[in-house]
Motif scaffolding. Structure first.
Motif, PDB file in Angstrom:
ATOM      1  N   ALA A  86       0.840  -1.204   0.000  1.00 58.49           N
ATOM      2  CA  ALA A  86       0.000   0.000   0.000  1.00 58.49           C
ATOM      3  C   ALA A  86       0.873   1.250   0.000  1.00 58.49           C
ATOM      4  N   GLN A  87       1.998   1.180   0.697  1.00 59.04           N
ATOM      5  CA  GLN A  87       2.900   2.339   0.724  1.00 59.04           C
ATOM      6  C   GLN A  87       3.468   2.629  -0.663  1.00 59.04           C
ATOM      7  N   LYS A  88       3.562   1.555  -1.480  1.00 60.93           N
ATOM      8  CA  LYS A  88       4.078   1.749  -2.838  1.00 60.93           C
ATOM      9  C   LYS A  88       2.977   2.140  -3.816  1.00 60.93           C
ATOM     10  N   GLY A  89       1.765   2.280  -3.301  1.00 65.07           N
ATOM     11  CA  GLY A  89       0.691   2.766  -4.159  1.00 65.07           C
ATOM     12  C   GLY A  89      -0.283   1.702  -4.623  1.00 65.07           C
ATOM     13  N   ASP A  90      -0.165   0.482  -4.092  1.00 69.53           N
ATOM     14  CA  ASP A  90      -1.090  -0.583  -4.487  1.00 69.53           C
ATOM     15  C   ASP A  90      -2.433  -0.344  -3.801  1.00 69.53           C
ATOM     16  N   GLU A  91      -3.396   0.123  -4.582  1.00 67.59           N
ATOM     17  CA  GLU A  91      -4.677   0.521  -4.008  1.00 67.59           C
ATOM     18  C   GLU A  91      -5.447  -0.674  -3.463  1.00 67.59           C
ATOM     19  N   ARG A  92      -5.290  -1.819  -4.121  1.00 68.61           N
ATOM     20  CA  ARG A  92      -6.026  -2.986  -3.631  1.00 68.61           C
ATOM     21  C   ARG A  92      -5.447  -3.491  -2.319  1.00 68.61           C
ATOM     22  N   ALA A 120     -10.681   8.825   9.702  1.00 70.32           N
ATOM     23  CA  ALA A 120      -9.585   7.978  10.175  1.00 70.32           C
ATOM     24  C   ALA A 120      -8.865   7.335   8.991  1.00 70.32           C
ATOM     25  N   TYR A 121      -9.629   6.766   8.074  1.00 69.26           N
ATOM     26  CA  TYR A 121      -8.970   6.076   6.963  1.00 69.26           C
ATOM     27  C   TYR A 121      -8.390   7.051   5.935  1.00 69.26           C
ATOM     28  N   ASN A 143      -1.100   9.354   5.303  1.00 64.40           N
ATOM     29  CA  ASN A 143       0.135   9.273   6.092  1.00 64.40           C
ATOM     30  C   ASN A 143       0.783   7.903   6.104  1.00 64.40           C
ATOM     31  N   LEU A 144       0.199   6.966   5.384  1.00 64.27           N
ATOM     32  CA  LEU A 144       0.740   5.604   5.415  1.00 64.27           C
ATOM     33  C   LEU A 144       2.193   5.566   4.940  1.00 64.27           C
ATOM     34  N   HIS A 145       2.529   6.440   3.987  1.00 62.57           N
ATOM     35  CA  HIS A 145       3.899   6.429   3.475  1.00 62.57           C
ATOM     36  C   HIS A 145       4.913   6.746   4.573  1.00 62.57           C
ATOM     37  N   ALA A 146       4.425   7.404   5.631  1.00 58.87           N
ATOM     38  CA  ALA A 146       5.340   7.769   6.721  1.00 58.87           C
ATOM     39  C   ALA A 146       5.328   6.725   7.844  1.00 58.87           C
ATOM     40  N   PHE A 147       4.514   5.693   7.717  1.00 54.69           N
ATOM     41  CA  PHE A 147       4.451   4.652   8.752  1.00 54.69           C
ATOM     42  C   PHE A 147       5.737   3.839   8.701  1.00 54.69           C
ATOM     43  N   ARG A 148       6.437   3.770   9.833  1.00 53.31           N
ATOM     44  CA  ARG A 148       7.759   3.134   9.849  1.00 53.31           C
ATOM     45  C   ARG A 148       7.798   1.880  10.720  1.00 53.31           C
ATOM     46  N   PHE A 149       6.655   1.306  11.026  1.00 54.78           N
ATOM     47  CA  PHE A 149       6.585   0.074  11.818  1.00 54.78           C
ATOM     48  C   PHE A 149       7.176   0.254  13.222  1.00 54.78           C
ATOM     49  N   ASP A 150       7.124   1.477  13.732  1.00 53.01           N
ATOM     50  CA  ASP A 150       7.585   1.697  15.102  1.00 53.01           C
ATOM     51  C   ASP A 150       6.622   1.086  16.107  1.00 53.01           C
ATOM     52  N   CYS A 151       5.375   0.942  15.700  1.00 54.14           N
ATOM     53  CA  CYS A 151       4.377   0.265  16.514  1.00 54.14           C
ATOM     54  C   CYS A 151       3.546  -0.576  15.548  1.00 54.14           C
ATOM     55  N   SER A 152       2.599  -1.335  16.100  1.00 52.23           N
ATOM     56  CA  SER A 152       1.786  -2.135  15.177  1.00 52.23           C
ATOM     57  C   SER A 152       0.844  -1.218  14.404  1.00 52.23           C
ATOM     58  N   PHE A 153       0.446  -1.681  13.222  1.00 49.87           N
ATOM     59  CA  PHE A 153      -0.485  -0.888  12.425  1.00 49.87           C
ATOM     60  C   PHE A 153      -1.782  -0.665  13.194  1.00 49.87           C
ATOM     61  N   GLN A 154      -2.225  -1.701  13.908  1.00 50.09           N
ATOM     62  CA  GLN A 154      -3.479  -1.579  14.653  1.00 50.09           C
ATOM     63  C   GLN A 154      -3.370  -0.480  15.715  1.00 50.09           C
ATOM     64  N   PRO A 208      -5.298  12.959  -3.731  1.00 57.46           N
ATOM     65  CA  PRO A 208      -4.012  12.810  -4.414  1.00 57.46           C
ATOM     66  C   PRO A 208      -3.247  11.673  -3.771  1.00 57.46           C
ATOM     67  N   ARG A 209      -2.491  10.956  -4.579  1.00 59.21           N
ATOM     68  CA  ARG A 209      -1.735   9.830  -4.025  1.00 59.21           C
ATOM     69  C   ARG A 209      -0.622  10.364  -3.140  1.00 59.21           C
ATOM     70  N   PRO A 210      -0.607   9.915  -1.879  1.00 54.70           N
ATOM     71  CA  PRO A 210       0.420  10.436  -0.987  1.00 54.70           C
ATOM     72  C   PRO A 210       1.775   9.800  -1.274  1.00 54.70           C
ATOM     73  N   GLY A 211       2.840  10.364  -0.686  1.00 55.52           N
ATOM     74  CA  GLY A 211       4.152   9.724  -0.870  1.00 55.52           C
ATOM     75  C   GLY A 211       5.296  10.695  -0.943  1.00 55.52           C
ATOM     76  N   GLY A 212       5.225  11.785  -0.210  1.00 57.23           N
ATOM     77  CA  GLY A 212       6.360  12.682  -0.094  1.00 57.23           C
ATOM     78  C   GLY A 212       6.790  13.287  -1.412  1.00 57.23           C
ATOM     79  N   PHE A 213       8.066  13.101  -1.747  1.00 58.78           N
ATOM     80  CA  PHE A 213       8.634  13.759  -2.908  1.00 58.78           C
ATOM     81  C   PHE A 213       7.935  13.332  -4.198  1.00 58.78           C
ATOM     82  N   ARG A 214       7.688  12.018  -4.315  1.00 59.35           N
ATOM     83  CA  ARG A 214       7.032  11.538  -5.530  1.00 59.35           C
ATOM     84  C   ARG A 214       5.680  12.214  -5.709  1.00 59.35           C
ATOM     85  N   ALA A 215       4.971  12.322  -4.594  1.00 66.25           N
ATOM     86  CA  ALA A 215       3.651  12.955  -4.680  1.00 66.25           C
ATOM     87  C   ALA A 215       3.789  14.415  -5.063  1.00 66.25           C
ATOM     88  N   TRP A 216       4.811  15.052  -4.492  1.00 67.73           N
ATOM     89  CA  TRP A 216       5.004  16.477  -4.800  1.00 67.73           C
ATOM     90  C   TRP A 216       5.301  16.660  -6.284  1.00 67.73           C
TER      91      TRP A 216
END
Lengths: 204, 298
Positions: A25-31, A65-66, A72-83, B77-85
């Motif tokens: 999902a962070q890479k853009g996979d919408e499904r 929420a969603y 902000n999912l792209h900034a999620f760094r697994f510092d805690c659980s997703f839940q 818009p698709r998020p993702g920092g620099f790429r999104a920008w």
């Protein structure tokens, strides 16, 4: 990525590793994102609905929420659980809504149903007490008292109680979601149960 | 363990949240203390009652919420920092929304109906989703007549040259609740801008659509008409008024290709006066330099 997409289509995505879904999902996979939503969204909606007692308000929390997760999912760094991260967002939104209500004194104690606004406690299945007048009387009074007791809790006590009692979350996870310690969550739960026991003393 | 400590630990014991050592001490106390044993029974009863008053969201609400979320995400818009920008600022074309988002389009009205009209009665009665009970009429026989309005799906197939298809697509460009549908409709229509109706729809989308992705698609469709005064006038207004730096940047590129330099110098200089975005300003400066016009004296 292709595998994630294919799995989502065939429905096997639910069995995928949560971390793999997040990464996809962070890479853009919408499904993959949709599958991620579906992992917890039933509980999210139930939590918001039970706390806010309004379909509109609960849906607002769900949507916001969603959307925040998506943004902000792209900034999620697994510092805690997703839940934990998700519940942190949801609980903050719910707490804000509850606090706004307290300020506006709009808490009506009613719940919206297909038949219109009903008192939360009256909306519980009636058949339990049906046919036994004495039990029905007790049941109605008890419902009212439970409703009053729940409303008398502070938003934070209510949240801790809701997450522990109805969602089975451990106090440590609740503390993380609320940005506080396990000990503070324990104290909150203790105060909540004490208040409810005090309010329901005749019954308990 | 004293009773006051046992009472304090009681809720945690009930939820299995005590440390093993505390749990052992608590149970030892309970074994010897009838009062605390009764209190624990009361706690269990309270928990049972609380279970009984739990509310589940109304039937259909989860589905409606999911549908609405899909629709909203389609407009994000698709998020993702620099790429999104980079994409938001420089991309010329915005791809259509993913299939699962597009599929949600037809269901958006269902979600709106659910939250707007409390529409879960019909679904509980086994009626089609989207149904609405309009009249209820008791009859002398003791029976009841219920009149239900139902929403039906119709499928139209054809080419862009077919009038009904064109009209439906033009109508879809104004579907305020569904940006994914608007993007897709504009993307299809922009390939056939010779029709005045379609061109008007694209101009309307470029000027008024709240989604920058839709506006960029409309701009892409209109660029070949940039030599026409009416279209160029619209571009000038968009350049000076659009909220999206990506759209403003793209308008500059389209206008530069038209070589209508004398006419555009004033617009670009006005843009320099008010433009807050540093990249749009750079692009505008380069455009003015290419026209041998001053970016400073305006």
């Amino acid at each position: 990525m292709e595998q994630v997409a294919a799995a989502a289509v065939t429905g096997t995505v639910q069995r995928m590793d949560e971390a793999a879904l997040i990464r996809a999902a962070q890479k853009g996979d919408e499904r993959a994102f949709e599958a991620l939503v579906r992992l917890y969204d039933q509980n999210v909606l139930r939590l918001a609905y039970n706390l806010l007692r309004s379909a509109e308000d609960a849906n607002d929390v769900y949507q916001e929420a969603y959307l925040r997760v998506y943004r902000n999912l792209h900034a999620f760094r697994f510092d805690c659980s997703f839940q934990t991260w998700l519940y942190r967002i949801v609980t903050n939104l719910c707490l804000d809504a509850l606090r706004r209500r307290k300020v506006r004194k709009e808490e009506s104690g009613t719940v919206e149903t297909a038949d219109g606004a009903l008192d939360r406690m009256v909306s519980i299945e009636e058949e339990r007490a049906h046919g036994d007048p004495q039990r029905e009387l007790l049941s109605n009074e008890l419902r009212e008292r439970i409703g009053e007791a729940l409303q008398a809790l502070t938003p934070r006590e209510r949240m801790v109680f809701e997450l522990r009692h109805y969602h089975g979350m451990r106090l440590r996870a609740i503390g993380e979601s609320l940005g506080t310690s396990e000990e503070a969550a324990k104290n909150c739960l203790f105060r909540a149960t004490q208040k409810m026991r005090a309010a329901l003393g005749d019954f308990v | 363990m004293r009773c006051d400590e046992a009472r304090r630990l009681m809720p945690l014991y009930g939820y299995g949240e005590l440390a093993p050592a505390d749990e052992e001490r608590f149970e030892a106390h309970l074994h010897d203390c009838n009062a605390c044993q009764r209190a624990l029974d009361g706690q269990s009863r309270l928990n049972q009652w609380l279970d009984d008053v739990a509310l589940a969201p109304p039937e259909g609400m989860l589905t409606a919420s999911r549908v609405e979320l899909r629709s909203r995400l389609a407009g994000e818009p698709r998020p993702g920092g620099f790429r999104a920008w980079v994409r938001d600022t420089f991309w010329f074309r915005v791809g259509a929304a993913p299939l699962w988002m597009q599929g949600a389009a037809a269901l958006v009205l269902v979600a709106a109906g659910f939250f707007g009209g409390r529409g879960f009665g019909p679904s509980e009665a086994g009626l089609a989703v989207g149904s609405e009970v309009r009249y209820v009429q008791p009859q002398n026989s003791g029976r009841v007549q219920v009149v239900v309005y139902e929403t039906h799906e119709r499928v139209f197939t054809g080419t862009l040259q077919d009038e009904p298809i064109r009209r439906l697509l033009v109508s879809a460009t104004r579907e305020v609740s569904n940006p994914a549908l608007r993007v897709q409709s504009v993307e299809l229509l922009k390939n056939d801008c010779r029709s005045g109706e379609i061109r008007s729809a694209l101009i309307n989308a470029l000027q008024h659509d709240p989604d920058p992705g839709v506006r960029l698609e409309a701009l892409d469709g209109l660029k070949e008409f940039a030599a026409e005064p009416q279209v160029r006038n619209v571009f000038s207004h968009v350049l000076l008024g659009d909220s999206s730096p990506g759209v403003r940047m793209q308008v500059i590129r389209v206008l530069l290709q038209q070589r209508q330099e004398d006419e555009m110098v004033g617009v670009f200089q006005e843009l320099m006066r008010r433009e807050p975005d540093v990249y749009v300003r750079q692009q505008c400066t380069r455009a003015l330099q290419a026209m041998n016009a001053s970016a400073e004296e305006y």
